[in-house]
Design a protein around this motif. Structure first.
Motif, PDB file in Angstrom:
ATOM      1  N   LEU A 285       8.920  18.266  -9.549  1.00 38.54           N
ATOM      2  CA  LEU A 285       9.351  17.147  -8.710  1.00 38.54           C
ATOM      3  C   LEU A 285      10.718  16.617  -9.128  1.00 38.54           C
ATOM      4  CD1 LEU A 285       6.009  15.163  -8.282  1.00 38.54           C
ATOM      5  CD2 LEU A 285       7.289  16.356  -6.500  1.00 38.54           C
ATOM      6  N   PHE A 286      11.060  16.755 -10.407  1.00 38.04           N
ATOM      7  CA  PHE A 286      12.382  16.331 -10.862  1.00 38.04           C
ATOM      8  C   PHE A 286      13.474  17.100 -10.118  1.00 38.04           C
ATOM      9  CE2 PHE A 286      16.063  17.098 -13.604  1.00 38.04           C
ATOM     10  CZ  PHE A 286      16.474  15.802 -13.845  1.00 38.04           C
ATOM     11  N   PHE A 287      13.299  18.405  -9.989  1.00 38.46           N
ATOM     12  CA  PHE A 287      14.304  19.218  -9.288  1.00 38.46           C
ATOM     13  C   PHE A 287      14.255  19.004  -7.779  1.00 38.46           C
ATOM     14  CE2 PHE A 287      13.773  21.604 -13.288  1.00 38.46           C
ATOM     15  CZ  PHE A 287      15.107  21.684 -13.684  1.00 38.46           C
ATOM     16  N   LEU A 288      13.045  18.853  -7.228  1.00 43.56           N
ATOM     17  CA  LEU A 288      12.932  18.634  -5.788  1.00 43.56           C
ATOM     18  C   LEU A 288      13.492  17.283  -5.374  1.00 43.56           C
ATOM     19  CD1 LEU A 288       9.346  20.038  -5.057  1.00 43.56           C
ATOM     20  CD2 LEU A 288      11.526  21.056  -4.404  1.00 43.56           C
ATOM     21  N   SER A 289      13.495  16.320  -6.289  1.00 49.22           N
ATOM     22  CA  SER A 289      13.989  14.976  -5.974  1.00 49.22           C
ATOM     23  C   SER A 289      15.509  14.912  -5.871  1.00 49.22           C
ATOM     24  CB  SER A 289      13.517  13.972  -7.034  1.00 49.22           C
ATOM     25  OG  SER A 289      12.119  13.908  -7.086  1.00 49.22           O
ATOM     26  N   ALA A 379      14.262  12.171  -0.836  1.00 48.81           N
ATOM     27  CA  ALA A 379      13.654  10.910  -1.265  1.00 48.81           C
ATOM     28  C   ALA A 379      12.130  10.993  -1.198  1.00 48.81           C
ATOM     29  CB  ALA A 379      14.164   9.762  -0.399  1.00 48.81           C
ATOM     30  N   THR A 380      11.630  11.885  -0.354  1.00 47.26           N
ATOM     31  CA  THR A 380      10.190  12.155  -0.275  1.00 47.26           C
ATOM     32  C   THR A 380       9.626  12.478  -1.653  1.00 47.26           C
ATOM     33  OG1 THR A 380      10.322  12.971   1.996  1.00 47.26           O
ATOM     34  CG2 THR A 380       8.472  13.743   0.673  1.00 47.26           C
ATOM     35  N   PHE A 381      10.328  13.347  -2.367  1.00 51.55           N
ATOM     36  CA  PHE A 381       9.833  13.810  -3.664  1.00 51.55           C
ATOM     37  C   PHE A 381      10.149  12.813  -4.776  1.00 51.55           C
ATOM     38  CE2 PHE A 381      10.387  17.486  -0.940  1.00 51.55           C
ATOM     39  CZ  PHE A 381       9.105  18.033  -1.015  1.00 51.55           C
ATOM     40  N   MET A 382      11.134  11.957  -4.561  1.00 53.53           N
ATOM     41  CA  MET A 382      11.342  10.849  -5.491  1.00 53.53           C
ATOM     42  C   MET A 382      10.126   9.932  -5.500  1.00 53.53           C
ATOM     43  SD  MET A 382      15.299   9.731  -4.877  1.00 53.53           S
ATOM     44  CE  MET A 382      16.662  10.825  -5.289  1.00 53.53           C
ATOM     45  N   LEU A 383       9.576   9.686  -4.313  1.00 50.12           N
ATOM     46  CA  LEU A 383       8.384   8.849  -4.203  1.00 50.12           C
ATOM     47  C   LEU A 383       7.198   9.492  -4.928  1.00 50.12           C
ATOM     48  CD1 LEU A 383       6.862   6.427  -2.970  1.00 50.12           C
ATOM     49  CD2 LEU A 383       6.479   7.837  -0.939  1.00 50.12           C
ATOM     50  N   LEU A 384       6.998  10.787  -4.728  1.00 49.71           N
ATOM     51  CA  LEU A 384       5.906  11.482  -5.410  1.00 49.71           C
ATOM     52  C   LEU A 384       6.114  11.481  -6.923  1.00 49.71           C
ATOM     53  CD1 LEU A 384       5.184  14.578  -3.121  1.00 49.71           C
ATOM     54  CD2 LEU A 384       3.931  12.427  -3.289  1.00 49.71           C
ATOM     55  N   TYR A 385       7.354  11.599  -7.354  1.00 48.97           N
ATOM     56  CA  TYR A 385       7.676  11.544  -8.783  1.00 48.97           C
ATOM     57  C   TYR A 385       7.239  10.195  -9.364  1.00 48.97           C
ATOM     58  CZ  TYR A 385      10.446  12.250 -13.051  1.00 48.97           C
ATOM     59  OH  TYR A 385      10.838  12.401 -14.360  1.00 48.97           O
ATOM     60  N   ALA A 386       7.499   9.113  -8.629  1.00 43.98           N
ATOM     61  CA  ALA A 386       7.127   7.775  -9.101  1.00 43.98           C
ATOM     62  C   ALA A 386       5.603   7.631  -9.177  1.00 43.98           C
ATOM     63  CB  ALA A 386       7.717   6.718  -8.176  1.00 43.98           C
ATOM     64  N   VAL A 387       4.893   8.137  -8.162  1.00 45.85           N
ATOM     65  CA  VAL A 387       3.428   8.079  -8.177  1.00 45.85           C
ATOM     66  C   VAL A 387       2.879   8.833  -9.374  1.00 45.85           C
ATOM     67  CG1 VAL A 387       1.330   8.791  -6.958  1.00 45.85           C
ATOM     68  CG2 VAL A 387       3.231   7.792  -5.680  1.00 45.85           C
ATOM     69  N   LEU A 388       3.431  10.022  -9.628  1.00 45.27           N
ATOM     70  CA  LEU A 388       2.966  10.835 -10.746  1.00 45.27           C
ATOM     71  C   LEU A 388       3.262  10.166 -12.084  1.00 45.27           C
ATOM     72  CD1 LEU A 388       1.775  13.379 -11.935  1.00 45.27           C
ATOM     73  CD2 LEU A 388       3.967  14.530 -11.608  1.00 45.27           C
ATOM     74  N   ALA A 389       4.418   9.514 -12.202  1.00 45.14           N
ATOM     75  CA  ALA A 389       4.766   8.831 -13.453  1.00 45.14           C
ATOM     76  C   ALA A 389       3.744   7.739 -13.777  1.00 45.14           C
ATOM     77  CB  ALA A 389       6.166   8.222 -13.345  1.00 45.14           C
ATOM     78  N   VAL A 390       3.299   7.008 -12.775  1.00 50.40           N
ATOM     79  CA  VAL A 390       2.271   5.976 -12.976  1.00 50.40           C
ATOM     80  C   VAL A 390       0.966   6.619 -13.440  1.00 50.40           C
ATOM     81  CG1 VAL A 390       0.877   4.214 -11.833  1.00 50.40           C
ATOM     82  CG2 VAL A 390       3.311   4.393 -11.318  1.00 50.40           C
ATOM     83  N   CYS A 391       0.573   7.737 -12.802  1.00 47.11           N
ATOM     84  CA  CYS A 391      -0.647   8.447 -13.193  1.00 47.11           C
ATOM     85  C   CYS A 391      -0.599   8.876 -14.656  1.00 47.11           C
ATOM     86  CB  CYS A 391      -0.847   9.685 -12.314  1.00 47.11           C
ATOM     87  SG  CYS A 391      -1.302   9.351 -10.612  1.00 47.11           S
ATOM     88  N   MET A 392       0.542   9.420 -15.072  1.00 50.03           N
ATOM     89  CA  MET A 392       0.665   9.923 -16.435  1.00 50.03           C
ATOM     90  C   MET A 392       0.634   8.795 -17.451  1.00 50.03           C
ATOM     91  SD  MET A 392       3.348  13.106 -16.042  1.00 50.03           S
ATOM     92  CE  MET A 392       2.985  13.744 -17.675  1.00 50.03           C
ATOM     93  N   MET A 393       1.265   7.677 -17.133  1.00 41.75           N
ATOM     94  CA  MET A 393       1.230   6.545 -18.055  1.00 41.75           C
ATOM     95  C   MET A 393      -0.192   6.016 -18.222  1.00 41.75           C
ATOM     96  SD  MET A 393       4.723   4.323 -17.404  1.00 41.75           S
ATOM     97  CE  MET A 393       4.596   4.255 -15.621  1.00 41.75           C
ATOM     98  N   LEU A 394      -0.918   5.917 -17.117  1.00 41.28           N
ATOM     99  CA  LEU A 394      -2.298   5.442 -17.193  1.00 41.28           C
ATOM    100  C   LEU A 394      -3.174   6.396 -18.000  1.00 41.28           C
ATOM    101  CD1 LEU A 394      -2.951   4.081 -13.586  1.00 41.28           C
ATOM    102  CD2 LEU A 394      -2.808   2.767 -15.701  1.00 41.28           C
ATOM    103  N   MET A 395      -2.982   7.694 -17.809  1.00 38.77           N
ATOM    104  CA  MET A 395      -3.778   8.662 -18.559  1.00 38.77           C
ATOM    105  C   MET A 395      -3.437   8.601 -20.046  1.00 38.77           C
ATOM    106  SD  MET A 395      -4.299  12.783 -18.035  1.00 38.77           S
ATOM    107  CE  MET A 395      -5.643  12.630 -16.862  1.00 38.77           C
ATOM    108  N   TYR A 396      -2.167   8.449 -20.365  1.00 38.72           N
ATOM    109  CA  TYR A 396      -1.752   8.369 -21.771  1.00 38.72           C
ATOM    110  C   TYR A 396      -2.407   7.173 -22.458  1.00 38.72           C
ATOM    111  CZ  TYR A 396       1.193   7.485 -25.824  1.00 38.72           C
ATOM    112  OH  TYR A 396       1.638   7.227 -27.100  1.00 38.72           O
TER     113      TYR A 396
END
Length: 422
Positions: A285-289, A379-396
């Motif tokens: 997602l970093f590259f797609l963003s 920007a579509t994939f920027m949004l998905l990147y942000a959603v995933l970042a929240v998921c990873m922080m919560l899991m950590y």
């Protein structure tokens, strides 16, 4: 080893789920020709795409409660037959609001996942739950059936005939499932007394975390399934046929690999697989963003122009990797649900599945909004990147908290002042 009834039940449930999933994603194909025929705005287009996703998500919660109380086989047949009138009515739909209402009705097909996952789990022992749920999840490939079959119907007979043809198919699947699928084991129907109430379940933070994980691995899969044809056409100027072919590749590979993801979840644990999935998706997602960029370097003698953009083949490859990872992730999340809520697969699985399916409703609308705000499609994939970042922080933080509780428990069990050997 699984019994013959277990294998037959898994096969029948997967086939029925694939049929329902093809119905649930039907608007991804129907809406494209109507957008120009009826001169729909982008907002109206997004609402039509999202309508089945909304009711599909919300209906998973009540069906999750019902499937913990009543026979999943009967509920599966009833749910399929309940969608048939809406499909038949597509033939006589003449305006936007009729199509929107029928889309909400057709969305009940999305509840098939909650019913089927409980039905399948009752046949298999705990050590094979991930594999069984992964194989059942291959039914997501029903979207690939729609991406191939529905355009053919539209090209040869017109879009009005799509609904009646699918209605006949769904009736046949319901009858086949009713006749050939085995009934659930007796012991599975006697476990209701051990279930937690909705109040207890919804006050458990873990169920919300699992819902957010599934929002990414399944919700974004649904959203991309709906959004990719439009994205390919607008961002890469492809034809509708080419856009559908690339979307079909993404959907089919992501769906089929879910069975393998279930096996990995059984072998290595759902959380380990899910954490790996998140890292793979984060990199892609970093590259797609990154939007198409032209940079000017002011040199001593002349300016140097540097351009960067992701062509359609690199874009498709990165999407392919994300699709594979999401397939693994969908299997691993439900493995985690069964590990933590073995007696509430209807309640807990239905709630998590509902949150995930809401991604198919909310994300396409958000995709359009962020593209309008930022002015570029990545920007579509920027949004998905942000959603995933929240998921990873919560899991950590969840992993850290669990390790801390485990150390406290071990310290409490070992009290050196009471050690008789001293």
């Amino acid at each position: 080893m699984p019994t013959s009834d277990a294998n037959r039940g898994l096969l029948c449930a997967t086939f029925a789920f694939a049929a329902n999933f093809s119905v649930w994603t039907l608007y991804a194909v129907i809406v494209l020709p109507l957008s120009s025929l009826w001169q729909l705005t982008v907002t109206e287009l997004g609402a039509l795409l999202a309508a089945p996703m909304l009711t599909g998500a919300l209906s998973r919660i009540p069906f999750g409660s019902l499937v913990d109380r009543y026979a999943a086989k009967k509920l599966f047949v009833i749910q399929m037959l309940s969608c048939v009138p809406a499909l038949l009515c597509l033939y006589i739909a003449t305006n936007y609001y009729q199509l929107l209402f029928l889309g909400l009705w057709i969305g009940v097909s999305g509840a098939s996942f909650t019913i089927g996952i409980r039905y399948v789990c009752d046949f298999f022992p705990r050590g094979q739950q991930g594999m069984a749920m992964g194989v059942f999840g291959v039914g997501n490939a029903g979207a690939a059936i729609t991406l191939v079959f529905a355009p053919w119907i539209i090209d040869n007979f017109g879009w009005h005939w799509v609904g009646p043809v699918y209605a006949v198919g769904l009736v046949l699947v319901a009858l086949l499932f009713g006749f050939f699928a085995p009934s659930q084991p007796v012991h599975a129907m006697q476990s209701d007394t051990q279930q937690r109430t909705w109040y207890q379940l919804l006050h458990d933070p873990q169920i919300w975390r699992l819902g957010l994980y599934y929002y990414f691995v399944f919700g974004s899969f649904l959203a991309l399934l709906l959004w990719l044809p439009y994205y390919y056409i607008q961002a890469y100027q492809l034809s509708i046929t080419q856009a559908m072919a690339f979307t079909l590749f993404f959907v089919a590979t992501s769906s089929v690999v879910r069975a393998l993801g279930g096996w990995f979840a059984d072998k290595y644990g759902g959380r380990s697989v899910n954490w790996s999935v998140f890292w793979v998706c984060l990199v892609c997602l970093f590259f797609l963003s990154y939007p198409p960029t032209t940079m000017t370097i002011h040199g001593i003698k002349q300016d140097v122009y540097v351009s960067f953009s992701i062509n359609v083949w690199v874009f498709t490859f990165l999407l392919f990797v994300i699709g594979l990872a999401q397939g693994f992730g969908r299997a691993s999340v439900f493995k985690m649900i069964h590990e933590n809520y073995p007696n509430e697969m209807g309640h807990a699985g239905g709630f998590v599945a509902a949150i995930g399916a809401l991604g198919g409703f909310t994300l396409p609308l958000l995709f359009g909004a962020v593209v309008d705000v930022f002015g570029f499609y990545s920007a579509t994939f920027m949004l998905l990147y942000a959603v995933l970042a929240v998921c990873m922080m919560l899991m950590y933080f969840a992993i850290k908290a669990e390790k801390f509780r485990r150390r406290l428990s071990e310290a409490a069990q070992y009290n050196f002042l009471e050690d008789e050997s001293l």
